[in-house]
Design an enzyme around this catalytic site. Structure first.
Site, PDB file in Angstrom:
ATOM      1  N   HIS A   1      -3.723   8.932   0.957  1.00  0.00           N
ATOM      2  CA  HIS A   1      -3.652   7.782   0.201  1.00  0.00           C
ATOM      3  C   HIS A   1      -5.247   7.275  -0.391  1.00  0.00           C
ATOM      4  O   HIS A   1      -6.212   7.563   0.093  1.00  0.00           O
ATOM      5  CB  HIS A   1      -3.225   6.543   1.220  1.00  0.00           C
ATOM      6  CG  HIS A   1      -3.992   6.276   2.502  1.00  0.00           C
ATOM      7  ND1 HIS A   1      -4.361   4.956   2.879  1.00  0.00           N
ATOM      8  CD2 HIS A   1      -4.437   7.200   3.291  1.00  0.00           C
ATOM      9  CE1 HIS A   1      -5.308   5.088   3.893  1.00  0.00           C
ATOM     10  NE2 HIS A   1      -5.088   6.288   4.367  1.00  0.00           N
TER      11      HIS A   1
ATOM     12  N   CYS B   1      -3.922   2.359  -5.471  1.00  0.00           N
ATOM     13  CA  CYS B   1      -3.081   3.362  -4.720  1.00  0.00           C
ATOM     14  C   CYS B   1      -1.617   3.583  -4.994  1.00  0.00           C
ATOM     15  O   CYS B   1      -1.274   4.958  -5.069  1.00  0.00           O
ATOM     16  CB  CYS B   1      -3.197   2.972  -3.194  1.00  0.00           C
ATOM     17  SG  CYS B   1      -2.014   1.384  -3.340  1.00  0.00           S
TER      18      CYS B   1
ATOM     19  N   HIS C   1       0.978  -1.126   0.131  1.00  0.00           N
ATOM     20  CA  HIS C   1      -0.102  -0.015   0.026  1.00  0.00           C
ATOM     21  C   HIS C   1       1.003   1.433   0.014  1.00  0.00           C
ATOM     22  O   HIS C   1       1.990   1.226   0.574  1.00  0.00           O
ATOM     23  CB  HIS C   1      -0.954  -0.017   1.234  1.00  0.00           C
ATOM     24  CG  HIS C   1      -1.940   1.171   1.164  1.00  0.00           C
ATOM     25  ND1 HIS C   1      -2.906   1.290   0.156  1.00  0.00           N
ATOM     26  CD2 HIS C   1      -2.265   1.941   2.194  1.00  0.00           C
ATOM     27  CE1 HIS C   1      -3.692   2.306   0.431  1.00  0.00           C
ATOM     28  NE2 HIS C   1      -3.207   2.820   1.504  1.00  0.00           N
TER      29      HIS C   1
END
Length: 213
Positions: free
Chosen positions: A54, A143, A42
């Site tokens: 994010h 992401c 991530h």
């Protein structure tokens, strides 16, 4: 009341302990932060003052209007259901909530990307400008696409590329060609209908896979 206060005390204490795990002095505005999560890595952009922007899938906004609940840390269950429904948002969380207990790598993508990073303030400005709901795509807008655009000016995902390369090796292989042909022939024999119209799709699919391998 006593039990509630006791629970609240332990929750606050554990939260403070989690926050203290991360030394905020090592992060600069515009840094690209990277953490491993259940099945993938991530990414986020550090904005300063213990804030990370994010892009993260989240099913909760679809089934609830409770803003305080939505603002809480996104759990793995919320995240995975968000991936399936393609619902996501670019949001701001604390470093601890973003990291979800994992170790954080700082600007690790600088070693991989051929494009030099933009100025830190410009990176953060881009990250802040894109805050809000987005349509999520595991392959085309995740992401990593978000942070790569913010920091390097190009929305790419190395994770997606590696995934697609692996799938291509599996699907477009000689073994897949043989299996596709055998399944087609087996189906025709099982149905007792071996005709040109039945055989043609099997041959075309097998030939396409063979040529792509």
């Amino acid at each position: 009341m006593f039990l509630y206060q006791l629970f609240n005390f332990f929750f606050v204490a554990s939260k403070e302990e989690e926050d203290s795990k991360y030394d905020l002095s090592q992060y600069k505005r515009g840094d690209l932060l990277e953490v491993p999560r259940t099945l993938f890595t991530h990414f986020g952009i550090y904005l300063g003052d213990n804030r990370v922007a994010h892009l993260i899938p989240d099913i909760l906004p679809v089934i609830s209007k409770n803003k305080s609940a939505i603002a809480k840390m996104v759990t793995n269950n919320r995240l995975l259901l968000g991936v399936i429904t393609k619902v996501a948002s670019v949001r701001v969380d604390s470093v601890a909530d973003f990291a979800y207990g994992s170790e954080i790598l700082i600007n690790n993508m600088d070693k991989v990307c051929s494009q030099p990073p933009l100025d830190g303030d410009e990176v953060a400005r881009r990250a802040e400008k894109l805050l809000g709901s987005v349509t999520y795509s595991l392959l085309w807008y995740n992401c990593e696409h978000y942070v790569m655009y913010c920091r390097y000016g190009m929305a790419i995902s190395y994770q997606t590329y590696q995934f697609c390369t692996t799938v291509r090796k599996i699907v477009f292989s000689r073994m897949s060609t043989y299996l596709t042909a055998l399944c087609g022939i087996g189906t025709m024999l099982y149905l007792g209908s071996v005709t040109l119209m039945m055989a043609l799709p099997t041959l075309l699919i097998s030939f396409t896979i063979w040529m792509a391998a």
